[in-house]
Design a protein around this motif. Sequence first.
Motif, PDB file in Angstrom:
ATOM      1  N   GLN A   2       0.851  -1.199   0.000  1.00 46.34           N
ATOM      2  CA  GLN A   2       0.000   0.000   0.000  1.00 46.34           C
ATOM      3  C   GLN A   2       0.875   1.234   0.000  1.00 46.34           C
ATOM      4  O   GLN A   2       1.883   1.298   0.706  1.00 46.34           O
ATOM      5  CB  GLN A   2      -0.908   0.015   1.228  1.00 46.34           C
ATOM      6  N   LEU A   3       0.490   2.193  -0.825  1.00 47.27           N
ATOM      7  CA  LEU A   3       1.164   3.487  -0.877  1.00 47.27           C
ATOM      8  C   LEU A   3       0.119   4.549  -0.556  1.00 47.27           C
ATOM      9  O   LEU A   3      -0.845   4.703  -1.298  1.00 47.27           O
ATOM     10  CB  LEU A   3       1.771   3.736  -2.265  1.00 47.27           C
ATOM     11  N   GLN A   4       0.324   5.238   0.534  1.00 51.11           N
ATOM     12  CA  GLN A   4      -0.641   6.232   0.996  1.00 51.11           C
ATOM     13  C   GLN A   4      -0.073   7.616   0.787  1.00 51.11           C
ATOM     14  O   GLN A   4       0.835   8.032   1.509  1.00 51.11           O
ATOM     15  CB  GLN A   4      -0.962   6.005   2.477  1.00 51.11           C
ATOM     16  N   ALA A   5      -0.605   8.325  -0.201  1.00 55.05           N
ATOM     17  CA  ALA A   5      -0.132   9.679  -0.509  1.00 55.05           C
ATOM     18  C   ALA A   5      -0.952  10.713   0.249  1.00 55.05           C
ATOM     19  O   ALA A   5      -2.162  10.549   0.436  1.00 55.05           O
ATOM     20  CB  ALA A   5      -0.221   9.940  -2.003  1.00 55.05           C
ATOM     21  N   SER A   6      -0.302  11.768   0.660  1.00 54.86           N
ATOM     22  CA  SER A   6      -0.979  12.860   1.367  1.00 54.86           C
ATOM     23  C   SER A   6      -0.204  14.149   1.160  1.00 54.86           C
ATOM     24  O   SER A   6       0.920  14.143   0.650  1.00 54.86           O
ATOM     25  CB  SER A   6      -1.091  12.541   2.857  1.00 54.86           C
ATOM     26  N   GLY A   7      -0.822  15.258   1.570  1.00 52.77           N
ATOM     27  CA  GLY A   7      -0.139  16.542   1.534  1.00 52.77           C
ATOM     28  C   GLY A   7      -0.583  17.490   0.443  1.00 52.77           C
ATOM     29  O   GLY A   7      -0.108  18.619   0.373  1.00 52.77           O
ATOM     30  N   ALA A  23       4.715   3.970   2.644  1.00 54.14           N
ATOM     31  CA  ALA A  23       4.623   2.630   2.076  1.00 54.14           C
ATOM     32  C   ALA A  23       4.443   1.600   3.180  1.00 54.14           C
ATOM     33  O   ALA A  23       5.045   1.702   4.251  1.00 54.14           O
ATOM     34  CB  ALA A  23       5.874   2.312   1.265  1.00 54.14           C
ATOM     35  N   SER A  24       3.608   0.615   2.915  1.00 57.04           N
ATOM     36  CA  SER A  24       3.411  -0.479   3.859  1.00 57.04           C
ATOM     37  C   SER A  24       3.216  -1.779   3.095  1.00 57.04           C
ATOM     38  O   SER A  24       2.994  -1.776   1.882  1.00 57.04           O
ATOM     39  CB  SER A  24       2.218  -0.196   4.770  1.00 57.04           C
ATOM     40  N   GLY A  25       3.302  -2.853   3.798  1.00 63.56           N
ATOM     41  CA  GLY A  25       3.204  -4.149   3.139  1.00 63.56           C
ATOM     42  C   GLY A  25       4.578  -4.671   2.793  1.00 63.56           C
ATOM     43  O   GLY A  25       5.566  -4.326   3.428  1.00 63.56           O
ATOM     44  N   SER A  26       4.678  -5.463   1.769  1.00 66.30           N
ATOM     45  CA  SER A  26       5.931  -6.125   1.434  1.00 66.30           C
ATOM     46  C   SER A  26       6.807  -5.292   0.514  1.00 66.30           C
ATOM     47  O   SER A  26       7.263  -5.744  -0.526  1.00 66.30           O
ATOM     48  CB  SER A  26       5.647  -7.480   0.779  1.00 66.30           C
ATOM     49  N   ILE A  27       7.040  -4.053   0.902  1.00 67.71           N
ATOM     50  CA  ILE A  27       7.915  -3.201   0.116  1.00 67.71           C
ATOM     51  C   ILE A  27       8.790  -2.398   1.050  1.00 67.71           C
ATOM     52  O   ILE A  27       8.321  -1.876   2.057  1.00 67.71           O
ATOM     53  CB  ILE A  27       7.118  -2.273  -0.831  1.00 67.71           C
ATOM     54  N   ILE A  28      10.036  -2.331   0.723  1.00 72.43           N
ATOM     55  CA  ILE A  28      10.992  -1.540   1.473  1.00 72.43           C
ATOM     56  C   ILE A  28      11.518  -0.470   0.525  1.00 72.43           C
ATOM     57  O   ILE A  28      12.196  -0.777  -0.452  1.00 72.43           O
ATOM     58  CB  ILE A  28      12.143  -2.408   1.998  1.00 72.43           C
ATOM     59  N   ILE A  29      11.191   0.786   0.810  1.00 80.29           N
ATOM     60  CA  ILE A  29      11.506   1.835  -0.168  1.00 80.29           C
ATOM     61  C   ILE A  29      12.998   2.005  -0.344  1.00 80.29           C
ATOM     62  O   ILE A  29      13.447   2.526  -1.359  1.00 80.29           O
ATOM     63  CB  ILE A  29      10.844   3.176   0.214  1.00 80.29           C
ATOM     64  N   GLY A  30      13.779   1.605   0.670  1.00 79.87           N
ATOM     65  CA  GLY A  30      15.218   1.761   0.557  1.00 79.87           C
ATOM     66  C   GLY A  30      15.836   0.919  -0.542  1.00 79.87           C
ATOM     67  O   GLY A  30      16.937   1.204  -1.007  1.00 79.87           O
ATOM     68  N   TYR A  94       0.511  11.168  -7.910  1.00 77.83           N
ATOM     69  CA  TYR A  94       0.524   9.771  -7.493  1.00 77.83           C
ATOM     70  C   TYR A  94       1.939   9.351  -7.132  1.00 77.83           C
ATOM     71  O   TYR A  94       2.891   9.666  -7.859  1.00 77.83           O
ATOM     72  CB  TYR A  94       0.042   8.870  -8.622  1.00 77.83           C
ATOM     73  N   CYS A  95       2.081   8.624  -6.048  1.00 77.20           N
ATOM     74  CA  CYS A  95       3.382   8.017  -5.783  1.00 77.20           C
ATOM     75  C   CYS A  95       3.386   6.612  -6.353  1.00 77.20           C
ATOM     76  O   CYS A  95       2.332   5.988  -6.530  1.00 77.20           O
ATOM     77  CB  CYS A  95       3.732   8.029  -4.300  1.00 77.20           C
ATOM     78  N   SER A  96       4.576   6.141  -6.655  1.00 76.53           N
ATOM     79  CA  SER A  96       4.709   4.847  -7.309  1.00 76.53           C
ATOM     80  C   SER A  96       5.909   4.109  -6.757  1.00 76.53           C
ATOM     81  O   SER A  96       6.834   4.701  -6.196  1.00 76.53           O
ATOM     82  CB  SER A  96       4.875   5.035  -8.818  1.00 76.53           C
ATOM     83  N   ALA A  97       5.902   2.795  -6.958  1.00 72.73           N
ATOM     84  CA  ALA A  97       7.036   1.950  -6.581  1.00 72.73           C
ATOM     85  C   ALA A  97       7.411   1.085  -7.767  1.00 72.73           C
ATOM     86  O   ALA A  97       6.540   0.504  -8.410  1.00 72.73           O
ATOM     87  CB  ALA A  97       6.686   1.084  -5.388  1.00 72.73           C
ATOM     88  N   GLY A  98       8.709   1.006  -8.039  1.00 72.07           N
ATOM     89  CA  GLY A  98       9.207   0.257  -9.174  1.00 72.07           C
ATOM     90  C   GLY A  98       9.675   1.190 -10.263  1.00 72.07           C
ATOM     91  O   GLY A  98       9.053   2.239 -10.479  1.00 72.07           O
ATOM     92  N   PHE A  99      10.769   0.846 -10.937  1.00 71.58           N
ATOM     93  CA  PHE A  99      11.291   1.723 -11.990  1.00 71.58           C
ATOM     94  C   PHE A  99      10.269   1.885 -13.100  1.00 71.58           C
ATOM     95  O   PHE A  99      10.026   3.012 -13.570  1.00 71.58           O
ATOM     96  CB  PHE A  99      12.599   1.158 -12.551  1.00 71.58           C
ATOM     97  N   THR A 100       9.713   0.786 -13.553  1.00 74.75           N
ATOM     98  CA  THR A 100       8.492   0.845 -14.364  1.00 74.75           C
ATOM     99  C   THR A 100       7.391   0.557 -13.372  1.00 74.75           C
ATOM    100  O   THR A 100       7.227  -0.600 -12.967  1.00 74.75           O
ATOM    101  CB  THR A 100       8.503  -0.205 -15.479  1.00 74.75           C
TER     102      THR A 100
END
Length: 114
Positions: A2-7, A23-30, A94-100
Amino acid sequence: VQLQASGGGLVQAGGSLRLSCAASGSIIIGIATMGWYRQAPGTQRELVARITSGGTTNYADSVKGRFTISRNNAENTVYLQMNSLKPEDTGVYYCSAGFTPTYWGQGTQVTVSS
């Protein structure tokens, strides 16, 4: 994942906003490439800024020198600091995860008035 955008919000031209993406769940933004995209009415979603796991950043030409993407690995959160905002920056961000991008947040509205 899950990606929770705000602001997002309404701001006058020349103002600033700071967007957050938790970010939450099985993702580590680092160890993931994280990005911010935006979409204005009637247009395609476009890349605004991206940060790789190694810290390399990319920006759309239209926001270079005004926007800064960063992340806090301990908080698993990515930020987009937006300064000197212009009316043409208006859109849903929108925030995103992954290069694509593989995962997307729900979007947060940014409106810049002239």
